[in-house]
Design a protein around this motif. Structure first.
Motif, short mmCIF file in Angstrom:
data_model
loop_
_atom_site.label_atom_id
_atom_site.label_comp_id
_atom_site.label_asym_id
_atom_site.label_seq_id
_atom_site.Cartn_x
_atom_site.Cartn_y
_atom_site.Cartn_z
N ALA A 106 -42.91 24.86 -14.22
CA ALA A 106 -42.09 23.75 -14.70
C ALA A 106 -40.99 23.42 -13.69
O ALA A 106 -40.46 24.31 -13.01
CB ALA A 106 -41.47 24.10 -16.05
N ARG A 107 -40.65 22.15 -13.60
CA ARG A 107 -39.60 21.70 -12.69
C ARG A 107 -38.47 21.10 -13.51
O ARG A 107 -38.66 20.14 -14.24
CB ARG A 107 -40.16 20.67 -11.70
N LEU A 108 -37.29 21.69 -13.35
CA LEU A 108 -36.14 21.28 -14.16
C LEU A 108 -35.10 20.62 -13.27
O LEU A 108 -34.72 21.16 -12.22
CB LEU A 108 -35.52 22.48 -14.87
N GLY A 109 -34.60 19.45 -13.70
CA GLY A 109 -33.57 18.76 -12.96
C GLY A 109 -32.20 19.39 -13.18
O GLY A 109 -32.05 20.40 -13.89
N ALA A 110 -31.18 18.77 -12.61
CA ALA A 110 -29.82 19.26 -12.75
C ALA A 110 -29.30 18.99 -14.15
O ALA A 110 -29.62 17.98 -14.78
CB ALA A 110 -28.92 18.58 -11.72
N GLY A 111 -28.48 19.90 -14.65
CA GLY A 111 -27.82 19.69 -15.93
C GLY A 111 -28.73 19.73 -17.13
O GLY A 111 -28.38 19.20 -18.19
N VAL A 112 -29.89 20.35 -17.02
CA VAL A 112 -30.81 20.46 -18.16
C VAL A 112 -30.29 21.53 -19.12
O VAL A 112 -29.85 22.60 -18.71
CB VAL A 112 -32.23 20.80 -17.67
N HIS A 113 -30.35 21.23 -20.41
CA HIS A 113 -29.91 22.16 -21.45
C HIS A 113 -31.10 22.50 -22.33
O HIS A 113 -31.69 21.60 -22.96
CB HIS A 113 -28.79 21.51 -22.29
N ILE A 114 -31.46 23.78 -22.38
CA ILE A 114 -32.61 24.23 -23.17
C ILE A 114 -32.11 25.26 -24.17
O ILE A 114 -31.61 26.32 -23.81
CB ILE A 114 -33.71 24.81 -22.27
N ALA A 115 -32.26 24.93 -25.46
CA ALA A 115 -31.69 25.76 -26.52
C ALA A 115 -32.61 26.92 -26.88
O ALA A 115 -33.70 27.11 -26.32
CB ALA A 115 -31.41 24.89 -27.75
N ALA A 116 -32.17 27.71 -27.86
CA ALA A 116 -32.86 28.93 -28.24
C ALA A 116 -34.29 28.69 -28.70
O ALA A 116 -34.57 27.73 -29.42
CB ALA A 116 -32.08 29.62 -29.37
N TYR A 117 -35.18 29.56 -28.24
CA TYR A 117 -36.58 29.60 -28.66
C TYR A 117 -37.38 28.35 -28.30
O TYR A 117 -38.50 28.17 -28.78
CB TYR A 117 -36.69 29.88 -30.17
N ALA A 118 -36.84 27.51 -27.48
CA ALA A 118 -37.62 26.36 -26.98
C ALA A 118 -38.66 26.87 -25.98
O ALA A 118 -38.49 27.92 -25.35
CB ALA A 118 -36.71 25.33 -26.34
N ILE A 119 -39.73 26.08 -25.82
CA ILE A 119 -40.80 26.44 -24.89
C ILE A 119 -41.07 25.25 -23.97
O ILE A 119 -41.34 24.14 -24.45
CB ILE A 119 -42.10 26.83 -25.62
N ILE A 120 -40.98 25.48 -22.68
CA ILE A 120 -41.32 24.47 -21.67
C ILE A 120 -42.55 24.97 -20.95
O ILE A 120 -42.52 25.99 -20.26
CB ILE A 120 -40.16 24.26 -20.66
N GLY A 121 -43.67 24.26 -21.13
CA GLY A 121 -44.95 24.76 -20.65
C GLY A 121 -45.23 24.45 -19.20
O GLY A 121 -44.38 23.93 -18.46
N ALA A 122 -46.46 24.76 -18.80
CA ALA A 122 -46.89 24.54 -17.42
C ALA A 122 -46.94 23.06 -17.09
O ALA A 122 -47.26 22.22 -17.94
CB ALA A 122 -48.25 25.19 -17.20
N GLN A 123 -46.60 22.74 -15.85
CA GLN A 123 -46.69 21.38 -15.30
C GLN A 123 -45.83 20.38 -16.08
O GLN A 123 -46.22 19.22 -16.25
CB GLN A 123 -48.14 20.91 -15.26
#
Length: 266
Positions: free
Chosen positions: A16-33
């Motif tokens: 996964a590619r994350l930009g600047a200032g990304v906020h990911i909360a508890a138990y979230a899932i960011i998958g492949a690609q």
């Protein structure tokens, strides 16, 4: 530079590619690609799968399911895609699926609002500044124009088009195209008039709205068949108005047919 935050319980795939200032909360899932643009916010227990390319400043609330594989039974596992622009909001339990055939996409523009339990199926194309109320549902291959409103518990059949600046009333059943600038409601759905309040809010002039009302009256005339009504609108004194032109082009390009009023009401 915005500071990013990833909760320790969140799962983020290494691809996964994350930009600047990304906020990911508890138990979230960011998958492949998955590509998340700058400033995106992902709520707790939200899931985003790929391949998905997501622009900046999108907000995903708790329990959304974004970028999942299509529910189309023809899908055989080939790579398909989801593209989302910037500044969209996806409320709780909203769902968006990728395309079906190899290389196909579901595409969402900018500044749209998807309320709780709304669903965008495979291969849909959504414009900008639309609103989908709670549990509004699109089947596959639906196209939605800018500023359209799809009200709660309404359902749109596959391959239909929803015109720009139109409104679909709550619990409506849509099986044909909804022309731009107009209101549709009911089950079975019928056109009800010009979306005057919405057009006024977006800066349409009185003359432009009157031109659309005259076009609507022609479309409502049951002494004319559909082709005759379109021809009469195209030959009217309002034919040079750009919005009447857009309406005429929409009507002439329909493949599923266009919802018409039961009788003249404007």
């Amino acid at each position: 530079m915005m500071e990013s935050f990833i909760h320790p319980t969140a799962l983020v795939d290494t691809s996964a590619r994350l930009g600047a200032g990304v906020h990911i909360a508890a138990y979230a899932i960011i998958g492949a690609q998955v590509e998340l643009g700058d400033g995106c916010r992902v709520g707790h227990h939200a899931i985003i799968e790929g391949p998905s390319k997501i622009g900046p400043r999108n907000e995903f609330f708790a329990h959304v399911a974004i970028g999942f594989k299509t529910q189309d039974l023809k899908y055989r596992g080939e790579p398909t895609y989801l593209e989302i622009g910037e500044g969209n909001v996806f409320r709780e339990f909203a769902t968006v699926h990728r395309g079906t055939a190899p290389g196909e996409k579901t595409v969402i523009g900018d500044g749209n609002l998807f309320l709780a339990y709304s669903h965008i199926a495979h291969n849909c194309v959504i414009g900008n500044k639309t609103i989908f109320s709670n549990a509004a549902t699109l089947a596959g291959h639906v196209t939605v124009g800018d500023w359209a409103v799809v009200s709660g518990l309404s359902a749109v059949h596959q391959f239909c088009r929803i015109g720009a600046h139109s409104i679909i009333g709550g619990c409506a059943k849509i099986v044909q195209d909804v022309p731009p600038y107009l209101i549709v409601d009911g089950n079975p759905a019928q056109l009800r008039g010009v979306n005057q309040v919405g057009l006024e809010r977006r800066g349409f002039s009185e003359a432009q709205i009157k031109a659309l009302r005259r076009a609507y009256r022609v479309l409502s005339d049951r002494s004319l068949n559909f082709a005759q009504a379109v021809e009469k609108i195209g030959a009217s004194e309002d034919a040079a108005d750009p919005h009447v032109q857009a309406l005429t082009e929409f009507l002439t390009s329909t493949e599923r047919g266009v919802i018409r009023p039961e009788a003249s009401s404007e």
